[in-house]
Design an enzyme around this catalytic site. Structure first.
Site, PDB file in Angstrom:
ATOM      1  CB  CYS A 126      21.202 110.551  63.142  1.00  0.00           C
ATOM      2  SG  CYS A 126      22.749 110.470  62.211  1.00  0.00           S
ATOM      3  CG  HIS A 182      23.802 110.417  67.691  1.00  0.00           C
ATOM      4  ND1 HIS A 182      23.260 109.157  67.568  1.00  0.00           N
ATOM      5  CD2 HIS A 182      24.215 110.755  66.449  1.00  0.00           C
ATOM      6  CE1 HIS A 182      23.343 108.748  66.318  1.00  0.00           C
ATOM      7  NE2 HIS A 182      23.923 109.704  65.615  1.00  0.00           N
ATOM      8  CD  GLU A 224      22.437 108.479  70.984  1.00  0.00           C
ATOM      9  OE1 GLU A 224      23.363 108.100  70.250  1.00  0.00           O
ATOM     10  OE2 GLU A 224      21.643 109.377  70.654  1.00  0.00           O
TER      11      GLU A 224
END
Length: 374
Positions: free
Chosen positions: A264, A348, A350
């Site tokens: 990001c 992202h 995660e």
């Protein structure tokens, strides 16, 4: 209590207040995720923004202490269609309304979020104000127009940690919760720059075998190299990457020294450090249902995203090539260095609370560190 949302272009939306009362300002964006509002609330990347959820019913799973993604709430306001005060979830400990009140976050519900989302999609994300105390439309629009633009703002410095710390907590297990991993069993030493890092990124790094030390956004590169890590991680975060000139300079000192993985804002800062440019998107990409192609495998994955800026691939020249592509707007979703063990992604991997299609990227990072060590 009545509440009003006023946009800088003069558009007015009336609704009802929930959460804290008063006034709050910020850039109004929309998030298309159907679940995970608690993770959205605690994502530091939303600092300076007021988030509109496109899913209609929000609040029905309450709030629990396990699903927070940072040390607090950093967004400016919360905008939903139907707030559900009656929550039902076996892990919930309080209502969304109480949580927002406790953290001083102004919310508004009962307005037409579909009309608001279409307006932002067509006109672009823009500054706005939520108020429960001033009902004068002209006053509110004037206040919204006086808010500084998101472009040019350094917000990462305000959400970063103040001093280095060690992290050894792993990914959530349904039976035992978050496990504490013995650092001596972790194979790779990683230094993670905190520009607004999410906890689940750290947990995914640990689950991949990384012993993680988190450092502040302004931490000197020489100090990082003195720690002799196997790899360096650049985290997510809020705001415009271009004002972070000193951070870019420190990243340049790390290029070619150690394997680097960015997510990001970290991806954008890496692009700038490699000599590229970034640009502000009309309304950004915020949600957990956005398609991306991994250009090395041509596989498509559904991803979680939260950004309002993007890297300009052409500006990178021959220093880096396209690693991932956003299939909705064809923006750069990832880059990889042509010669060095460096890559980054805009989305992202995660992805707390999901989807998990991109978690392989943490293994790609450890493979890169393994090869570099060899």
């Amino acid at each position: 209590m009545k509440a009003i949302l006023a946009l800088a272009d003069g558009r007015i939306f009336e609704g009802k207040s929930f959460g804290a009362s008063g006034e709050s300002t910020g850039e109004v964006v929309f998030n298309t995720a159907m679940t995970g509002y608690q993770e959205v609330l605690t994502d530091p990347s939303y600092k300076g923004q007021m988030v509109t959820m496109t899913y209609t019913q929000i609040g029905n799973t309450g709030i629990n202490p396990e699903d927070i993604e940072s040390r607090g709430l950093f967004l400016s306001g919360f905008i939903v269609k139907e707030y559900q005060d009656c929550y039902s979830n076996w892990r919930a400990t309080m209502s969304l309304d109480s949580y927002l009140k406790e953290n001083g976050i102004v919310g508004i519900h009962g307005l037409d979020t579909r009309a608001l989302t279409r307006h932002l999609r067509d006109k672009g994300a823009q500054n706005g104000i939520i108020s429960t105390v001033d009902m004068n439309h002209e006053n509110l629009v004037a206040k919204a127009r006086a808010i500084p633009s998101m472009a040019g703002l350094d917000l990462a410095s305000g959400v970063s940690c103040e001093k280095p710390y060690h992290w050894t907590e792993g990914v959530w297990d349904l039976e035992s919760g978050y496990p504490q991993i013995d650092a001596t069993t972790l194979k790779y030493k990683v230094v993670a720059y905190d520009f607004g890092i999410k906890y689940n990124i750290l947990r995914c790094l640990v689950d991949s075998g990384c012993d993680v030390t988190v450092v502040p956004a302004d931490y000197p590169a020489d100090n990082v190299l003195a720690m002799n890590p196997d790899g360096i991680f650049l985290s997510n975060g809020p705001g415009d990457p271009e004002p972070l000139v000193s951070v870019q300079a420190e990243i340049r000192k790390l290029i070619g020294k150690k394997p680097i993985f960015g997510i990001c804002l970290g991806h954008q800062l890496l692009g700038l450090a490699l000599g590229g440019k970034t640009m502000k998107l009309p309304f950004g990409n915020h949600g957990s249902n956005l398609p991306v192609m991994d250009m090395s495998t041509r596989k498509v994955e559904i991803t979680s995203q939260n950004h309002g800026f993007a890297v300009d691939l052409d500006s990178l020249g021959e220093s880096a090539c396209l690693g991932h592509e956003n299939l909705n707007d064809q923006t750069v979703e990832g880059i990889r260095h042509c010669d060095l063990p460096i890559f980054s992604v805009q989305h992202h991997p995660e992805a707390s609370p999901g989807p998990h299609d991109s978690q392989y990227l943490f293994e790609r990072f450890t493979d890169m560190m393994e090869k570099h060590k060899a």
